[in-house]
Design a protein around this motif. Structure first.
Motif, short mmCIF file in Angstrom:
data_model
loop_
_atom_site.label_atom_id
_atom_site.label_comp_id
_atom_site.label_asym_id
_atom_site.label_seq_id
_atom_site.Cartn_x
_atom_site.Cartn_y
_atom_site.Cartn_z
N ALA A 1 26.54 32.09 38.23
CA ALA A 1 27.75 31.49 37.64
C ALA A 1 27.55 30.00 37.40
CB ALA A 1 28.95 31.73 38.54
N PHE A 2 26.86 29.32 38.30
CA PHE A 2 26.62 27.90 38.13
C PHE A 2 25.67 27.65 36.97
CE2 PHE A 2 28.06 28.22 42.52
CZ PHE A 2 28.99 27.20 42.58
N PHE A 3 24.69 28.53 36.80
CA PHE A 3 23.76 28.36 35.68
C PHE A 3 24.46 28.63 34.34
CE2 PHE A 3 20.37 28.49 38.86
CZ PHE A 3 19.55 27.46 38.36
N ALA A 4 25.47 29.48 34.34
CA ALA A 4 26.23 29.70 33.11
C ALA A 4 26.94 28.41 32.69
CB ALA A 4 27.25 30.82 33.31
N THR A 5 27.52 27.72 33.67
CA THR A 5 28.15 26.42 33.38
C THR A 5 27.11 25.40 32.96
OG1 THR A 5 29.88 26.87 35.02
CG2 THR A 5 29.59 24.58 34.33
N ALA A 6 25.96 25.42 33.63
CA ALA A 6 24.90 24.48 33.30
C ALA A 6 24.39 24.69 31.88
CB ALA A 6 23.76 24.61 34.30
N ASN A 7 24.20 25.93 31.49
CA ASN A 7 23.73 26.20 30.13
C ASN A 7 24.73 25.73 29.09
OD1 ASN A 7 21.13 27.35 30.40
ND2 ASN A 7 22.03 29.26 31.15
N ALA A 8 26.01 25.90 29.39
CA ALA A 8 27.04 25.41 28.48
C ALA A 8 27.01 23.88 28.41
CB ALA A 8 28.42 25.90 28.92
N ALA A 9 26.75 23.24 29.56
CA ALA A 9 26.66 21.77 29.59
C ALA A 9 25.46 21.28 28.81
CB ALA A 9 26.60 21.28 31.03
N LEU A 10 24.35 22.00 28.90
CA LEU A 10 23.15 21.59 28.16
C LEU A 10 23.41 21.55 26.66
CD1 LEU A 10 20.19 23.48 29.91
CD2 LEU A 10 20.78 21.06 30.06
N LYS A 11 24.24 22.46 26.17
CA LYS A 11 24.54 22.49 24.74
C LYS A 11 25.31 21.26 24.29
CE LYS A 11 24.56 27.55 24.54
NZ LYS A 11 25.35 28.78 24.29
N LEU A 12 25.92 20.56 25.25
CA LEU A 12 26.67 19.34 24.93
C LEU A 12 25.79 18.10 24.99
CD1 LEU A 12 29.90 20.14 26.98
CD2 LEU A 12 29.48 20.54 24.54
N LEU A 13 24.55 18.27 25.46
CA LEU A 13 23.60 17.15 25.51
C LEU A 13 22.70 17.22 24.28
CD1 LEU A 13 22.54 17.36 29.27
CD2 LEU A 13 24.24 15.83 28.25
N PRO A 14 22.51 16.12 23.58
CA PRO A 14 21.75 16.18 22.33
C PRO A 14 20.25 16.39 22.55
CG PRO A 14 22.29 13.90 22.89
CD PRO A 14 23.00 14.76 23.89
N HIS A 15 19.68 17.22 21.72
CA HIS A 15 18.21 17.32 21.61
C HIS A 15 17.91 17.86 20.22
CE1 HIS A 15 18.94 21.57 22.56
NE2 HIS A 15 17.73 21.82 22.08
N GLN A 16 16.85 17.34 19.63
CA GLN A 16 16.56 17.66 18.23
C GLN A 16 15.65 18.86 18.07
OE1 GLN A 16 15.04 13.89 16.75
NE2 GLN A 16 17.06 13.31 16.02
N ARG A 17 14.70 19.04 18.98
CA ARG A 17 13.72 20.12 18.85
C ARG A 17 13.64 20.93 20.13
NH1 ARG A 17 8.19 17.47 16.70
NH2 ARG A 17 8.56 16.06 18.47
N SER A 18 13.26 22.18 19.99
CA SER A 18 13.05 23.02 21.17
C SER A 18 11.79 22.55 21.89
CB SER A 18 12.89 24.48 20.76
OG SER A 18 11.66 24.67 20.08
N ALA A 19 11.66 22.95 23.14
CA ALA A 19 10.47 22.61 23.92
C ALA A 19 9.22 23.16 23.24
CB ALA A 19 10.59 23.16 25.34
N GLN A 20 9.32 24.37 22.71
CA GLN A 20 8.18 24.98 22.05
C GLN A 20 7.77 24.20 20.79
OE1 GLN A 20 10.86 26.56 23.17
NE2 GLN A 20 10.08 27.98 24.72
#
Length: 345
Positions: free
Chosen positions: A291-310
């Motif tokens: 459940a905490f990782f679900a919130t974390a993943n949603a939070a990550l979407k609010l942090l900017p990044h231009q390209r995927s790690a790959q």
């Protein structure tokens, strides 16, 4: 008395490869060169050429491909594995074999290091933060690895159903390589994985073994257990990213929303020079539970990044490798196997 080798043919070769998890579709997309025509395999010389290309790419023995009386099986890659996953070693044999062949190809065309890799995570962190950057993000660490003679690649185009590690730290003919395999695309997810593998190299975990080839395989990152070397690599990673090998983040009172978690992570990141994405995932790991990782993943979407790690890994790899040092077929194999999933292979 003489013995007769029972040779195979194209149809039999493809059937036997399918039996060890390699489909014709994947083989054509990732191993065989674009000019390949199945009609070439109608002659003994053409079939031998096919077997050689497959053996070089996958690591399966040439003799086993050529002789139907020889069992076609994945080689056992000598590697350090966590005790918790040694029982799964056989499941990892295919991925480990392919990753090792990729590492050999990459090692052959990796330029010499322009800087030394410090044994101390704190020293490496200080070096990197001397630049005009707010924190050590994923691309910064990828480029720092290449500067220090560590080739970083990612395999995303796996055959369907294969078990795969999160990452591997390797030394191949004296060349240091990191192969990341996790499909998670946000750079924050891969930052700790990469820093962990850098830790194996920096702490000398691959030293003193076979100089020709040494491999450490990481299947999961469990900060509560594992072998001493794994715990040390985790501490190295945390110290490199956060400045503190024991750094954890947790909510002081109520369960934060995704927006409040992202906001807090940005604030902590600016103050302590820690990638906000890592703060988010560190929090979820500390609090525990999906459940905490679900919130974390949603939070990550609010942090900017231009390209995927790959995409970051592939772009930097293309910049750094000396493609003239290997043949066209090997270069094509590297390109196709490492192409990001959201780009044409």
């Amino acid at each position: 008395m003489t013995t007769t080798t029972k040779t195979t043919d194209l149809k039999t070769t493809l059937r036997r490869l399918s039996g060890i998890g390699v489909s014709k579709t994947w083989l054509r997309a990732n191993v065989l060169p674009e000019w390949w025509d199945d009609a070439i395999a109608a002659t003994p010389a053409g079939l031998a050429q096919l077997h050689f290309m497959i053996s070089r790419a996958l690591g399966v023995p040439f003799r086993a491909l050529a002789d139907v009386d020889v069992e076609l099986a994945w080689p056992k890659t000598p590697a350090k594995l966590k005790a918790s996953v040694k029982s799964q070693n056989a499941d990892l044999d295919p991925a480990m074999a392919v990753a090792l062949q990729l590492a050999h190809a990459v090692a052959a065309c990796t330029p010499p290091a322009s800087k030394q890799l410090p044994a101390s995570a704190q020293d490496l962190r200080a070096e990197l933060l001397e630049r005009d950057i707010p924190w050590i993000d994923f691309e910064t660490l990828v480029r720092a690895c290449w500067d220090r003679g560590i080739a970083v690649v990612h395999i995303g185009n796996w055959p369907r159903g294969w078990a795969k590690p999160d990452g591997m730290a390797l030394t191949v003919n004296g060349q240091r390589v990191i192969v990341l395999c996790s499909a998670k695309s946000h750079p924050a997810w891969q930052l700790f994985n990469l820093a962990h593998e850098v830790g194996h190299h920096g702490l000398g975990h691959l030293d003193g073994a076979d100089a020709k080839q040494s491999v450490i395989v990481d299947v999961s990152f469990d900060r509560q257990g594992g072998a001493l070397e794994e715990r040390d690599a985790d501490r190295f990673a945390l110290e490199l990213i956060c400045g503190d090998p024991g750094q954890t983040f947790r909510a002081s009172s109520s369960w934060p929303s995704a927006s409040s978690l992202a906001s807090a992570a940005r604030s902590i990141g600016r103050t302590h020079r820690i990638d906000p994405g890592h703060v988010v995932l560190n929090y979820a790991n500390t609090m525990g539970g999906n459940a905490f990782f679900a919130t974390a993943n949603a939070a990550l979407k609010l942090l900017p990044h231009q390209r995927s790690a790959q995409q970051v890994i592939h772009a930097v790899m293309n910049e750094r490798l000396d493609w003239s040092a290997i043949g066209e077929e090997s270069a094509s194999f590297v390109q196709r196997l490492t192409a990001p999933a959201d780009e044409p292979s």
